[in-house]
Design a protein around this motif. Structure first.
Motif, PDB file in Angstrom:
ATOM      1  N   LEU A 112      17.504  10.835  -9.817  1.00 23.66           N
ATOM      2  CA  LEU A 112      18.201   9.304  -9.786  1.00 23.66           C
ATOM      3  C   LEU A 112      17.010   8.401 -10.000  1.00 23.66           C
ATOM      4  CD1 LEU A 112      20.569   9.447  -7.030  1.00 23.66           C
ATOM      5  CD2 LEU A 112      20.857   8.894  -9.497  1.00 23.66           C
ATOM      6  N   SER A 113      15.832   8.725  -9.497  1.00 23.82           N
ATOM      7  CA  SER A 113      14.594   7.832  -9.751  1.00 23.82           C
ATOM      8  C   SER A 113      14.103   7.855 -11.367  1.00 23.82           C
ATOM      9  CB  SER A 113      13.400   8.260  -9.054  1.00 23.82           C
ATOM     10  OG  SER A 113      12.328   7.601  -9.370  1.00 23.82           O
ATOM     11  N   THR A 114      14.261   8.965 -12.055  1.00 22.34           N
ATOM     12  CA  THR A 114      14.006   8.868 -13.580  1.00 22.34           C
ATOM     13  C   THR A 114      15.164   8.152 -14.101  1.00 22.34           C
ATOM     14  OG1 THR A 114      12.679  10.918 -13.352  1.00 22.34           O
ATOM     15  CG2 THR A 114      14.054  10.486 -15.403  1.00 22.34           C
ATOM     16  N   LEU A 115      16.406   8.424 -13.955  1.00 21.61           N
ATOM     17  CA  LEU A 115      17.535   7.791 -14.589  1.00 21.61           C
ATOM     18  C   LEU A 115      17.419   6.513 -14.213  1.00 21.61           C
ATOM     19  CD1 LEU A 115      20.478  10.003 -13.581  1.00 21.61           C
ATOM     20  CD2 LEU A 115      19.543   9.704 -15.603  1.00 21.61           C
ATOM     21  N   LEU A 116      16.968   5.694 -13.092  1.00 21.63           N
ATOM     22  CA  LEU A 116      16.763   4.410 -12.892  1.00 21.63           C
ATOM     23  C   LEU A 116      15.630   3.824 -13.938  1.00 21.63           C
ATOM     24  CD1 LEU A 116      16.780   3.819  -8.891  1.00 21.63           C
ATOM     25  CD2 LEU A 116      18.285   2.623 -10.680  1.00 21.63           C
ATOM     26  N   GLN A 117      14.692   4.403 -13.989  1.00 18.42           N
ATOM     27  CA  GLN A 117      13.713   4.036 -15.191  1.00 18.42           C
ATOM     28  C   GLN A 117      14.282   3.690 -16.532  1.00 18.42           C
ATOM     29  OE1 GLN A 117       9.960   6.657 -14.850  1.00 18.42           O
ATOM     30  NE2 GLN A 117      10.439   6.590 -12.705  1.00 18.42           N
ATOM     31  N   LEU A 118      14.867   4.785 -17.059  1.00 17.97           N
ATOM     32  CA  LEU A 118      15.595   4.727 -18.097  1.00 17.97           C
ATOM     33  C   LEU A 118      16.681   3.616 -18.218  1.00 17.97           C
ATOM     34  CD1 LEU A 118      16.449   8.385 -18.766  1.00 17.97           C
ATOM     35  CD2 LEU A 118      14.751   7.258 -19.770  1.00 17.97           C
ATOM     36  N   GLU A 119      17.321   3.492 -17.262  1.00 20.20           N
ATOM     37  CA  GLU A 119      18.455   1.871 -17.179  1.00 20.20           C
ATOM     38  C   GLU A 119      17.546   0.959 -17.100  1.00 20.20           C
ATOM     39  OE1 GLU A 119      21.594   4.958 -14.860  1.00 20.20           O
ATOM     40  OE2 GLU A 119      20.354   3.493 -13.568  1.00 20.20           O
ATOM     41  N   ARG A 120      16.612   0.687 -16.197  1.00 20.77           N
ATOM     42  CA  ARG A 120      15.823  -0.454 -16.410  1.00 20.77           C
ATOM     43  C   ARG A 120      15.174  -0.688 -17.857  1.00 20.77           C
ATOM     44  NH1 ARG A 120      14.468   1.045 -10.720  1.00 20.77           N
ATOM     45  NH2 ARG A 120      15.420  -0.845  -9.582  1.00 20.77           N
ATOM     46  N   PHE A 141      25.311   0.564 -12.784  1.00 22.17           N
ATOM     47  CA  PHE A 141      24.577   1.808 -12.734  1.00 22.17           C
ATOM     48  C   PHE A 141      23.479   1.561 -11.533  1.00 22.17           C
ATOM     49  CE2 PHE A 141      25.613   4.433 -16.688  1.00 22.17           C
ATOM     50  CZ  PHE A 141      26.829   4.256 -16.447  1.00 22.17           C
ATOM     51  N   ILE A 142      22.640   0.626 -11.915  1.00 17.75           N
ATOM     52  CA  ILE A 142      21.263   0.304 -11.090  1.00 17.75           C
ATOM     53  C   ILE A 142      21.695   0.019  -9.640  1.00 17.75           C
ATOM     54  CG2 ILE A 142      19.328  -1.154 -10.754  1.00 17.75           C
ATOM     55  CD1 ILE A 142      19.200  -1.236 -13.748  1.00 17.75           C
ATOM     56  N   ALA A 143      22.442  -0.818  -9.375  1.00 18.05           N
ATOM     57  CA  ALA A 143      22.920  -0.895  -8.005  1.00 18.05           C
ATOM     58  C   ALA A 143      23.500   0.081  -7.238  1.00 18.05           C
ATOM     59  CB  ALA A 143      23.923  -2.248  -8.092  1.00 18.05           C
ATOM     60  N   GLU A 144      24.322   1.047  -7.895  1.00 14.09           N
ATOM     61  CA  GLU A 144      24.912   1.793  -7.191  1.00 14.09           C
ATOM     62  C   GLU A 144      23.923   3.172  -6.924  1.00 14.09           C
ATOM     63  OE1 GLU A 144      28.298   5.282  -8.356  1.00 14.09           O
ATOM     64  OE2 GLU A 144      28.558   3.209  -9.211  1.00 14.09           O
ATOM     65  N   GLN A 145      23.088   3.195  -7.872  1.00 10.67           N
ATOM     66  CA  GLN A 145      22.150   4.501  -7.508  1.00 10.67           C
ATOM     67  C   GLN A 145      20.926   4.226  -6.902  1.00 10.67           C
ATOM     68  OE1 GLN A 145      23.289   5.851 -12.243  1.00 10.67           O
ATOM     69  NE2 GLN A 145      21.071   5.556 -11.696  1.00 10.67           N
ATOM     70  N   TRP A 150      18.681   5.463  -1.226  1.00 13.37           N
ATOM     71  CA  TRP A 150      18.570   4.931  -0.180  1.00 13.37           C
ATOM     72  C   TRP A 150      19.345   5.759   0.994  1.00 13.37           C
ATOM     73  CZ3 TRP A 150      22.896   2.395   2.528  1.00 13.37           C
ATOM     74  CH2 TRP A 150      22.662   2.460   4.047  1.00 13.37           C
ATOM     75  N   MET A 151      20.482   6.304   0.740  1.00  8.87           N
ATOM     76  CA  MET A 151      21.379   7.072   1.721  1.00  8.87           C
ATOM     77  C   MET A 151      20.772   8.466   1.496  1.00  8.87           C
ATOM     78  SD  MET A 151      25.205   6.130   0.818  1.00  8.87           S
ATOM     79  CE  MET A 151      25.948   4.556   1.393  1.00  8.87           C
ATOM     80  N   MET A 152      20.408   9.016   0.492  1.00  6.19           N
ATOM     81  CA  MET A 152      19.816  10.470   0.173  1.00  6.19           C
ATOM     82  C   MET A 152      18.504  10.502   0.776  1.00  6.19           C
ATOM     83  SD  MET A 152      21.645  12.560  -1.073  1.00  6.19           S
ATOM     84  CE  MET A 152      23.326  12.527  -2.126  1.00  6.19           C
ATOM     85  N   GLN A 153      17.626   9.461   0.803  1.00 10.07           N
ATOM     86  CA  GLN A 153      16.380   9.441   1.447  1.00 10.07           C
ATOM     87  C   GLN A 153      16.467   9.336   3.190  1.00 10.07           C
ATOM     88  OE1 GLN A 153      13.263   9.500  -0.155  1.00 10.07           O
ATOM     89  NE2 GLN A 153      12.941  10.186   2.033  1.00 10.07           N
ATOM     90  N   SER A 154      17.601   8.477   3.388  1.00  7.91           N
ATOM     91  CA  SER A 154      17.778   8.531   4.889  1.00  7.91           C
ATOM     92  C   SER A 154      18.371   9.852   5.314  1.00  7.91           C
ATOM     93  CB  SER A 154      19.000   7.375   5.033  1.00  7.91           C
ATOM     94  OG  SER A 154      18.622   6.273   4.899  1.00  7.91           O
TER      95      SER A 154
END
Length: 158
Positions: A112-120, A141-145, A150-154
Motif C-alpha cells: 500500500l505504501s508503494t501504491l500510494l507513491q504511484l497514486e500521488r 484511492f489515497i484517502a481509503e488506502q 493506519w488500521m493495519m499498522q494498528s
C-alpha cells in the motif's frame, strides 16, 4: 500548437498520465495476487480474522484494477493486460509462500505504501493536466488506502 484530446485535455500530458496509470495497474495486479496468496496460505490462531480481511482487501483491489483500466480507456489509452506486462511495469514487492500473520500484514503495508507513491505521482500529473476525472479517482484511492494503512499498522502494534 498543443493537441487536445476529445476530453479537452492536453494530449502529451494525457499520454504521460496513461503511462503512469498503466504502472499503477500493473502494481495493483501484483498487490491483488499477493492478497490472494496470503488469503489462501495464512495459518495460525488469527486465521479466521485475517482470512476474511484479506478477502475484503482483494475484492476491493479487483474493483480498483477495473477502475484504473477503465480510466486508461477513457483517456484513450490501452490498459496493460498480460502477466508479462505486469511483471515489467510492477513496482510492488512480490510476496511468495507467506503464511505468517505479521509477515502478511507487513506485505500489505509495504504494498500500500508503494501504491500510494504511484497514486500521488499520477495525482500530481493529472492536477497539472487539469484532468479532474483522474484526480478524483486518485484522491479516493489515497484517502481509503491511508485509512487501511493506519488500521493495519494498528493491528501490528498490538
Amino acid at each position: 500548437m498543443k493537441t487536445v484530446t476529445i476530453l479537452g485535455l492536453d494530449a502529451s500530458k494525457t499520454t504521460t498520465i496513461i503511462t503512469e496509470l498503466n504502472s499503477l495497474l500493473a502494481s495493483f495486479q501484483t498487490y491483488y495476487q499477493n492478497l490472494r496468496g496470503i488469503h489462501w496460505n495464512i495459518k495460525g490462531k488469527r486465521f479466521f480474522e485475517l482470512h476474511v480481511k484479506f478477502e475484503e482487501l482483494y475484492t476491493d483491489a479487483t474493483i480498483k484494477v477495473d477502475d484504473i483500466a477503465e480510466r486508461i480507456l477513457t483517456l484513450g489509452g490501452i490498459p496493460l493486460h498480460t502477466f508479462e506486462d505486469y511483471l515489467r511495469h510492477n513496482k510492488v514487492r512480490v510476496g511468495k509462500n507467506i503464511t505468517n500473520d505479521e509477515k502478511s500484514v507487513e506485505l500489505i503495508l509495504d504494498s500500500l505504501s508503494t501504491l500510494l507513491q504511484l497514486e500521488r505521482k499520477v495525482l500530481e500529473l493529472s492536477d497539472v493536466a487539469n484532468d479532474e476525472g483522474t484526480n478524483a479517482l486518485m484522491s479516493d484511492f489515497i484517502a481509503e488506502q491511508e485509512k487501511t494503512i493506519w488500521m493495519m499498522q494498528s493491528w501490528l502494534d498490538k
